[in-house]
Design a protein around this motif. Structure first.
Motif, PDB file in Angstrom:
ATOM      1  N   UNK A  87       0.813  -1.210   0.000  1.00  0.00           N
ATOM      2  CA  UNK A  87       0.000   0.000   0.000  1.00  0.00           C
ATOM      3  C   UNK A  87       0.842   1.253   0.000  1.00  0.00           C
ATOM      4  N   UNK A  88       1.941   1.214   0.761  1.00  0.00           N
ATOM      5  CA  UNK A  88       2.824   2.394   0.780  1.00  0.00           C
ATOM      6  C   UNK A  88       3.489   2.594  -0.577  1.00  0.00           C
ATOM      7  N   UNK A  89       3.847   1.498  -1.226  1.00  0.00           N
ATOM      8  CA  UNK A  89       4.504   1.602  -2.527  1.00  0.00           C
ATOM      9  C   UNK A  89       3.543   2.129  -3.594  1.00  0.00           C
ATOM     10  N   UNK A  90       2.274   1.771  -3.462  1.00  0.00           N
ATOM     11  CA  UNK A  90       1.289   2.157  -4.472  1.00  0.00           C
ATOM     12  C   UNK A  90       0.454   3.364  -4.047  1.00  0.00           C
ATOM     13  N   UNK A  91       0.908   4.087  -3.038  1.00  0.00           N
ATOM     14  CA  UNK A  91       0.144   5.250  -2.573  1.00  0.00           C
ATOM     15  C   UNK A  91       0.077   6.322  -3.656  1.00  0.00           C
ATOM     16  N   UNK A  92      -0.968   7.116  -3.576  1.00  0.00           N
ATOM     17  CA  UNK A  92      -1.123   8.211  -4.542  1.00  0.00           C
ATOM     18  C   UNK A  92      -2.253   7.912  -5.516  1.00  0.00           C
ATOM     19  N   UNK A  93      -2.461   8.903  -6.416  1.00  0.00           N
ATOM     20  CA  UNK A  93      -3.512   8.776  -7.417  1.00  0.00           C
ATOM     21  C   UNK A  93      -2.902   8.293  -8.711  1.00  0.00           C
ATOM     22  N   UNK A  94      -3.499   7.257  -9.238  1.00  0.00           N
ATOM     23  CA  UNK A  94      -2.976   6.649 -10.449  1.00  0.00           C
ATOM     24  C   UNK A  94      -3.868   6.994 -11.643  1.00  0.00           C
ATOM     25  N   UNK A  95      -3.204   7.180 -12.826  1.00  0.00           N
ATOM     26  CA  UNK A  95      -1.748   7.039 -13.084  1.00  0.00           C
ATOM     27  C   UNK A  95      -0.957   8.181 -12.449  1.00  0.00           C
ATOM     28  N   UNK A  96       0.303   7.894 -12.175  1.00  0.00           N
ATOM     29  CA  UNK A  96       1.191   8.884 -11.557  1.00  0.00           C
ATOM     30  C   UNK A  96       2.038   9.554 -12.636  1.00  0.00           C
ATOM     31  N   UNK A  97       2.542  10.792 -12.340  1.00  0.00           N
ATOM     32  CA  UNK A  97       3.348  11.511 -13.361  1.00  0.00           C
ATOM     33  C   UNK A  97       4.562  10.703 -13.800  1.00  0.00           C
ATOM     34  N   UNK A  98       5.200  10.072 -12.848  1.00  0.00           N
ATOM     35  CA  UNK A  98       6.399   9.304 -13.180  1.00  0.00           C
ATOM     36  C   UNK A  98       6.116   7.827 -12.943  1.00  0.00           C
ATOM     37  N   UNK A  99       6.192   7.007 -13.961  1.00  0.00           N
ATOM     38  CA  UNK A  99       5.972   5.566 -13.775  1.00  0.00           C
ATOM     39  C   UNK A  99       6.950   4.995 -12.763  1.00  0.00           C
ATOM     40  N   UNK A 100       6.667   3.813 -12.252  1.00  0.00           N
ATOM     41  CA  UNK A 100       7.538   3.173 -11.271  1.00  0.00           C
ATOM     42  C   UNK A 100       8.902   2.885 -11.883  1.00  0.00           C
ATOM     43  N   UNK A 101       9.919   3.142 -11.099  1.00  0.00           N
ATOM     44  CA  UNK A 101      11.290   2.846 -11.535  1.00  0.00           C
ATOM     45  C   UNK A 101      11.506   1.344 -11.574  1.00  0.00           C
ATOM     46  N   UNK A 102      12.641   0.959 -12.137  1.00  0.00           N
ATOM     47  CA  UNK A 102      12.960  -0.471 -12.193  1.00  0.00           C
ATOM     48  C   UNK A 102      13.053  -1.069 -10.792  1.00  0.00           C
ATOM     49  N   UNK A 103      13.653  -0.271  -9.862  1.00  0.00           N
ATOM     50  CA  UNK A 103      13.774  -0.759  -8.480  1.00  0.00           C
ATOM     51  C   UNK A 103      12.398  -0.919  -7.842  1.00  0.00           C
ATOM     52  N   UNK A 104      11.509   0.062  -8.116  1.00  0.00           N
ATOM     53  CA  UNK A 104      10.162  -0.010  -7.549  1.00  0.00           C
ATOM     54  C   UNK A 104       9.385  -1.175  -8.156  1.00  0.00           C
ATOM     55  N   UNK A 105       9.570  -1.387  -9.468  1.00  0.00           N
ATOM     56  CA  UNK A 105       8.899  -2.508 -10.111  1.00  0.00           C
ATOM     57  C   UNK A 105       9.391  -3.845  -9.553  1.00  0.00           C
ATOM     58  N   UNK A 106      10.707  -3.892  -9.316  1.00  0.00           N
ATOM     59  CA  UNK A 106      11.272  -5.111  -8.740  1.00  0.00           C
ATOM     60  C   UNK A 106      10.721  -5.353  -7.334  1.00  0.00           C
ATOM     61  N   UNK A 107      10.622  -4.253  -6.551  1.00  0.00           N
ATOM     62  CA  UNK A 107      10.058  -4.368  -5.208  1.00  0.00           C
ATOM     63  C   UNK A 107       8.592  -4.781  -5.263  1.00  0.00           C
ATOM     64  N   UNK A 108       7.857  -4.231  -6.237  1.00  0.00           N
ATOM     65  CA  UNK A 108       6.454  -4.584  -6.401  1.00  0.00           C
ATOM     66  C   UNK A 108       6.302  -6.073  -6.730  1.00  0.00           C
ATOM     67  N   UNK A 109       7.187  -6.550  -7.585  1.00  0.00           N
ATOM     68  CA  UNK A 109       7.141  -7.973  -7.938  1.00  0.00           C
ATOM     69  C   UNK A 109       7.435  -8.857  -6.711  1.00  0.00           C
ATOM     70  N   UNK A 110       8.407  -8.418  -5.928  1.00  0.00           N
ATOM     71  CA  UNK A 110       8.754  -9.172  -4.706  1.00  0.00           C
ATOM     72  C   UNK A 110       7.573  -9.190  -3.739  1.00  0.00           C
ATOM     73  N   UNK A 111       6.921  -8.023  -3.558  1.00  0.00           N
ATOM     74  CA  UNK A 111       5.776  -7.951  -2.661  1.00  0.00           C
ATOM     75  C   UNK A 111       4.618  -8.823  -3.149  1.00  0.00           C
TER      76      UNK A 111
END
Length: 264
Positions: free
Chosen positions: A133-157
Motif C-alpha cells: 500500500x505504501x509503494x502504491x500510494x497516490x492517485x494513479x496514473x502517476x506523473x512518473x511511472x515506477x522505476x525499475x527498483x520499484x517494479x522489482x520491489x512490487x514484484x517481490x511484494x
C-alpha cells in the motif's frame, strides 16, 4: 447204737459242711456281682445318654455359632465387596474424568496453537499488504511511472503476498477443522476475504506496472478493511474458546491499522 446215729444225723443236719458255706458265699458274691454289674451298666448307659445329649447340645450350639459366624462373615464380605465395587467405580470415574480432562487439555492446547498460528500468518500477510500500500500510494496514473527498483520491489511484494496468502489460507482450514463452529465460521469468512484481496491485488499490481488506474482499487481497499475487521472478530471468538488472558489476547493482534493508510 441207734441213739448214736440219730445224734450224728442231727449234728450233720445242724452243721453245714464247709463247701456248702463256700458255695453259698460264692452264689451270694456272684449275685452281688451281677447286681453291681447291672447297676454299673445302667449307670453307664444313663451316663452315655447324658453325654450324648450334652454332645448333641454342644454340636447344635457349635453349628449355630458357625452359622452365625458364616452369616457375619458373609455380610462383612458383601460389605467389603460393595465398598470395593464403589471404590472401583469411583476409580473408573476418576480415570474417565482424568482422560476427559487430558483430552480437553490437549484439545485446548491444540486449538490455542492452531489459532495463534493462524493469526500470526494473517499478520504477516497484513504487514506485506501494508508495504504494498505504501509503494502504491497516490492517485494513479502517476506523473512518473515506477522505476525499475520499484517494479522489482512490487514484484517481490506480489510474490510474498501470494505465498503468505497460501499459508494463511491453509491455517484457516486447520482452524475450521479444530473448531468450534463459531471460530470456524470466522476463519472461513476471513479466508474468503483474503482470497478476494489476492484477486483484487493482482489487478492493481498489473495496473501499477502499466501506470494505469485500477478498476479494482475500491474493492482492494474494502478487502483490506474487511480483513482487519474479521481478524479482530476471529480473535474475540477464539478468546472465548481458549480463555486467553488479556495479555495473551493483546499479543495476538497489534492495534488495527487504519484501513486507508498507505492506500490510494
Amino acid at each position: 447204737m441207734i441213739l448214736y446215729l440219730s445224734h450224728a444225723a442231727a449234728t450233720t443236719a445242724a452243721t453245714a459242711p464247709w463247701w456248702g458255706t463256700a458255695l453259698g458265699a460264692g452264689v451270694g458274691a456272684i449275685g452281688a456281682g451281677v447286681v453291681t454289674a447291672t447297676v454299673a451298666y445302667i449307670n453307664n448307659r444313663a451316663n452315655r445318654k447324658q453325654l450324648d445329649k450334652q454332645l448333641a447340645a454342644q454340636q447344635e450350639m457349635l453349628e449355630r455359632q458357625l452359622e452365625a459366624q458364616r452369616d457375619q462373615m458373609t455380610k462383612q464380605l458383601d460389605a467389603q465387596l460393595k465398598i470395593a465395587e464403589m471404590n472401583n467405580e469411583a476409580n473408573h470415574v476418576r480415570e474417565r474424568e482424568g482422560q476427559r480432562s487430558e483430552l480437553r487439555k490437549w484439545q485446548l492446547e491444540t486449538r490455542r496453537e492452531t489459532y495463534v498460528d493462524f493469526v500470526v500468518a494473517v499478520e504477516k500477510l497484513r504487514d506485506t499488504i501494508a508495504a504494498a500500500g505504501r509503494l502504491l500510494a497516490g492517485t494513479w496514473p502517476v506523473p512518473e511511472p515506477l522505476s525499475e527498483a520499484a517494479l522489482s520491489e512490487l514484484q517481490r511484494l506480489e510474490t510474498n503476498i501470494t505465498s503468505l496468502y497460501e499459508e494463511a489460507f491453509q491455517r484457516a482450514q486447520v482452524v475450521r477443522l479444530t473448531g468450534p463452529d463459531g471460530v470456524a465460521d470466522c476463519a472461513k469468512n476471513l479466508g474468503d476475504t483474503m482470497t478476494d484481496y489476492v484477486t483484487f491485488s493482482s489487478d492493481r499490481f498489473r495496473a501499477a506496472r502499466r501506470n494505469e488506474h485500477s478498476e479494482m482499487l475500491r474493492d482492494w481497499q474494502k478487502a483490506v478493511r474487511e480483513m482487519n475487521r474479521l481478524l479482530q472478530e476471529f480473535v474475540d471468538a477464539a478468546y472465548t474458546v481458549v480463555k486467553l488472558t488479556s495479555t495473551e489476547r493483546q499479543s495476538l493482534v497489534p492495534p488495527a491499522r487504519n484501513a486507508s493508510s498507505g492506500l490510494a
